[in-house]
Design a protein around this motif. Structure first.
Motif, mmCIF file in Angstrom:
data_model
loop_
_atom_site.group_PDB
_atom_site.id
_atom_site.type_symbol
_atom_site.label_atom_id
_atom_site.label_comp_id
_atom_site.label_asym_id
_atom_site.label_seq_id
_atom_site.Cartn_x
_atom_site.Cartn_y
_atom_site.Cartn_z
ATOM 1 N N PRO A 70 36.152 42.947 34.369
ATOM 2 C CA PRO A 70 36.054 43.877 35.501
ATOM 3 C C PRO A 70 36.211 45.334 35.119
ATOM 4 C CG PRO A 70 37.375 41.970 36.083
ATOM 5 C CD PRO A 70 37.122 41.873 34.619
ATOM 6 N N ALA A 96 30.227 39.620 35.830
ATOM 7 C CA ALA A 96 29.685 40.637 36.727
ATOM 8 C C ALA A 96 28.309 41.090 36.251
ATOM 9 C CB ALA A 96 30.632 41.829 36.819
ATOM 10 N N ARG A 124 25.767 44.624 42.990
ATOM 11 C CA ARG A 124 26.791 43.990 42.145
ATOM 12 C C ARG A 124 26.849 42.512 42.492
ATOM 13 N NH1 ARG A 124 31.456 44.850 39.234
ATOM 14 N NH2 ARG A 124 31.144 47.111 39.255
ATOM 15 N N GLN A 127 32.146 39.473 40.038
ATOM 16 C CA GLN A 127 33.431 40.137 40.194
ATOM 17 C C GLN A 127 33.276 41.558 40.714
ATOM 18 O OE1 GLN A 127 35.457 39.900 36.417
ATOM 19 N NE2 GLN A 127 36.305 37.878 36.845
ATOM 20 N N TYR A 221 27.154 43.794 47.425
ATOM 21 C CA TYR A 221 28.070 43.040 46.572
ATOM 22 C C TYR A 221 27.935 41.575 46.969
ATOM 23 C CZ TYR A 221 32.521 41.011 45.004
ATOM 24 O OH TYR A 221 33.485 40.196 44.438
#
Length: 242
Positions: A70, A96, A124, A127, A221
Motif C-alpha cells: 500500500p 493494488a 484503483r 488495496q 476504487y
C-alpha cells in the motif's frame, strides 16, 4: 441466517442506499480478469461497458501501474486495448492496480453550463492507499479500516467530497466526506463494489494549447468483499445513457 434477519438487513441497508435513477458521466474502473486486470469505460451502476469501435475509443492513452504494498512505489505495466476493455498485465498478482488517463482534450461544455472543461480519470483496484506521495493518482482513496475511507486530492484531504458506492447488485449509496476527507460506507453484501468520486477543480488552466475553466477529476476504487449477504441479481436502473 434466518429469512427474517435477511429481510431486516436488506430493509435497513436499503434505507441508506439510493437506487441510481439518473445517468452519470462515463468514467473508468478496474476489474479483475482471467490474466491480469481489465480497465473498463462506461457506467458500472447501469452495467454499461463501452466497446471498440465505439465510445471506448474516446480513451486514448491510459497508463497502468501495479503496487506491491500500500505504501510502495508503483511500477508501470503494459496496458493494451481490446474490444471491450483495456487489458492490464499483472502477472505478479500485486494487491493494488492503478490506472491514469490524463490525455483527454479540453471540451466545450458551455451548452451544459460547465464552460470549457478538461476531464481526467483515475482508477484503483484492490488495496486502498496509505501514502499519497507514492501514488500516481492525483485524486485517490486511502483506507484506515473496514468501510473506513478517506479521499485526498493532490495529497490533501478533500472535504465534502461526494462518494457514490455501487454495490454488486447495482444499488447505489451516497456519502460525503468530513473535514478530514474521511467517510464511512456500507458494504452489506458480498461481491464487487465500485466507489466513484467526482471532484471539480475550479482553477483554470491550459492543456495542449487550449484553455479550460475547470478540471473534472473522476476517481474509482474497486474492491471485492468476501463475506456478507447474498446481493441477489444485478439489475441496472432504467435511465437514459449519456
Amino acid at each position: 441466517m434466518t429469512i427474517l434477519l435477511k429481510t431486516f438487513i436488506h430493509t435497513a441497508c436499503c434505507a441508506a442506499l439510493i437506487a441510481s435513477g439518473t445517468a452519470q458521466a462515463h468514467y473508468l474502473w478496474i476489474e479483475s480478469g482471467d490474466s491480469g486486470a481489465r480497465l473498463y469505460y462506461g457506467e458500472p451502476d447501469a452495467l454499461l461497458k463501452e466497446k471498440s469501435p465505439g465510445k471506448l475509443d474516446n480513451i486514448k492513452s491510459p497508463k497502468a501501474f501495479v503496487q506491491d504494498t500500500p505504501s510502495g512505489k508503483p511500477g508501470a505495466v503494459t496496458i493494451s486495448r481490446a474490444a471491450e476493455y483495456f487489458a492490464i498485465a499483472n502477472n505478479k498478482g500485486t494487491p493494488a492496480i492503478l490506472a491514469v488517463e490524463e490525455s483527454l482534450e479540453v471540451r466545450d461544455l458551455t451548452k451544459h453550463g460547465l464552460g470549457f472543461a478538461k476531464s481526467n480519470y483515475y482508477a484503483r483496484y484492490g488495496q486502498a492507499a496509505t501514502d499519497s506521495s507514492a501514488s500516481p493518482l492525483v485524486l485517490d482513496i486511502h483506507g484506515s479500516g473496514p468501510n473506513k475511507l478517506a479521499v485526498v486530492y493532490r495529497g490533501q484531504p478533500l472535504k465534502d467530497a461526494k462518494l457514490e458506492v455501487i454495490a454488486p447488485n447495482t444499488w447505489m449509496q451516497e456519502h460525503k466526506t468530513d473535514a478530514q476527507g474521511a467517510v464511512h460506507i456500507n458494504t452489506p453484501w458480498r461481491g464487487q463494489y465500485v466507489v466513484h468520486v467526482l471532484h471539480i477543480d475550479q482553477a483554470p488552466g491550459e492543456f495542449s494549447g487550449k484553455k479550460y475553466d475547470s478540471l473534472r477529476n473522476h476517481l474509482t476504487y474497486t474492491f471485492t468483499k468476501a463475506d456478507g449477504s447474498d446481493p441477489g441479481p444485478a439489475v441496472p436502473p432504467k435511465h437514459e445513457m449519456d
